[in-house]
Design a protein around this motif. Sequence first.
Motif, PDB file in Angstrom:
ATOM      1  N   ALA A   1       0.850  -1.197   0.000  1.00 34.49           N
ATOM      2  CA  ALA A   1       0.000   0.000   0.000  1.00 34.49           C
ATOM      3  C   ALA A   1       0.881   1.241   0.000  1.00 34.49           C
ATOM      4  CB  ALA A   1      -0.926  -0.009   1.215  1.00 34.49           C
ATOM      5  N   VAL A   2       1.527   1.485  -1.129  1.00 34.83           N
ATOM      6  CA  VAL A   2       2.481   2.589  -1.268  1.00 34.83           C
ATOM      7  C   VAL A   2       1.860   3.684  -2.116  1.00 34.83           C
ATOM      8  CG1 VAL A   2       4.543   1.214  -0.907  1.00 34.83           C
ATOM      9  CG2 VAL A   2       3.539   1.323  -3.166  1.00 34.83           C
ATOM     10  N   PRO A   3       2.332   4.934  -1.981  1.00 33.70           N
ATOM     11  CA  PRO A   3       1.635   6.070  -2.620  1.00 33.70           C
ATOM     12  C   PRO A   3       1.830   6.188  -4.127  1.00 33.70           C
ATOM     13  CG  PRO A   3       3.551   6.822  -1.397  1.00 33.70           C
ATOM     14  CD  PRO A   3       3.393   5.370  -1.075  1.00 33.70           C
ATOM     15  N   THR A   4       2.868   5.601  -4.692  1.00 34.57           N
ATOM     16  CA  THR A   4       3.142   5.804  -6.114  1.00 34.57           C
ATOM     17  C   THR A   4       3.267   4.465  -6.823  1.00 34.57           C
ATOM     18  OG1 THR A   4       5.551   5.824  -5.844  1.00 34.57           O
ATOM     19  CG2 THR A   4       4.385   7.934  -5.581  1.00 34.57           C
ATOM     20  N   ASP A   5       3.051   4.498  -8.145  1.00 37.08           N
ATOM     21  CA  ASP A   5       3.197   3.283  -8.947  1.00 37.08           C
ATOM     22  C   ASP A   5       4.635   2.794  -8.939  1.00 37.08           C
ATOM     23  OD1 ASP A   5       0.542   3.407  -9.554  1.00 37.08           O
ATOM     24  OD2 ASP A   5       0.806   4.337 -11.527  1.00 37.08           O
TER      25      ASP A   5
ATOM     26  N   PHE B   1       5.243   0.956  -5.818  1.00 40.97           N
ATOM     27  CA  PHE B   1       4.556  -0.332  -5.853  1.00 40.97           C
ATOM     28  C   PHE B   1       5.337  -1.343  -6.691  1.00 40.97           C
ATOM     29  CE2 PHE B   1       1.678  -3.223  -8.085  1.00 40.97           C
ATOM     30  CZ  PHE B   1       1.101  -3.878  -6.997  1.00 40.97           C
TER      31      PHE B   1
END
Length: 383
Positions: free
Chosen positions: A270-274, A277
């Motif tokens: 559940a990370v903020p950027t692609d 991820f």
Amino acid sequence: MNQQTKTYLLHGGLFLLTLVTTTMAGAEWMFGRLFIPIEGMQTLGWDEFLAGLNFSIPFLAILTVHEFGHYIVARLNKVRVTLPYYIPLWLGIGESIGTLGAFIRIQDYINSRRKYFDIGIAGPLAGFVLALVVLWYGFTHLPPVDYIFTIHPEYKKWGLDYAKYAYQKLPEGGVIALGDNLLFSFFKQYVADPALLPHPYEMVHYPYLLAGYLALFFTSLNLIPIGQLDGGHILYALIGKERFRWVAPALFIVFAFYAGLGVYKPADFAVPTDEAFLSELASFGLYAFFMYLAFTRISEQRMTALMIALSVVALQLLVSTIQPDWNGYPGFLVFVFVLGRILGVYHPDTELQEPLDLKRTVLGWLALVVFIISFSPRPFILT
């Protein structure tokens, strides 16, 4: 110079070199400083090196008794073996113990469960007895409480209440504690003088405690009842070939599952950027591939090994979803790889499958009890 003399010189030379490296490592653990010059830090000298013998002598004594336990019993069983090969290793960074251990090479085919049992059990039991002696001495001869001020003179300003202040602003991994096992906990609670017992973060500075603890750690690793470890020899002799071929891989799967539990959790993705991820996903893929490599020898069919490895990884993620606070011990993953990929999970078959007599059976289950009371689920805790 004949070949036998050269061989003796090799064994003796490796032992002496290992004595030097373990003494240096012991001094670094005791004093929290290095022999290598580092700007702004005082280096260790000759006096500190000699003090390191308080670690290296008991530690190497236990290691030597272990290996000669194997050696003597092998010779009594008319099995040709080499003298112990000691493996020196000093990293110069204050986090080594000066050796990778020692081993003997068996030069004959062993055709009997009984012989495997006798040779396998002799080493860990002999070393364990001496480890008990070292631990008893260490816990009954603790230095005065102000000994810690010779290691950390900066603690003097806090006096004996240093633990309330000294560990407040440490960097991650700044201190290391010895994780408890049943036997070490017994010595701390019932043998040591509570007034002299050091803080858990400071026990690495007490050479006899460190030597005894490491002896328990390596004894427990050797007694894991898998493959060709000493514990594998013992369990194979106790339960026989057919049962061992089922029990050993099951124990290996449990061990690998525990070691990697919590290394990756669903929340990690559940990370903020692609980009983050994809980076996390790639890292997870490498972990899954690592687990597959560790399981390649569990089956002759690569697809079966792959499915087992992926099942273990999936189960780790599932358990981490349900119980995110449950964690294994990633430090064991290296041993999982060595055991699964190099040493092997299974045991060599023997021609003679004779059952053990009552005396050996009792000793065998006693050795497994030694494994249980010596094993630390989290042997080294970085804080």
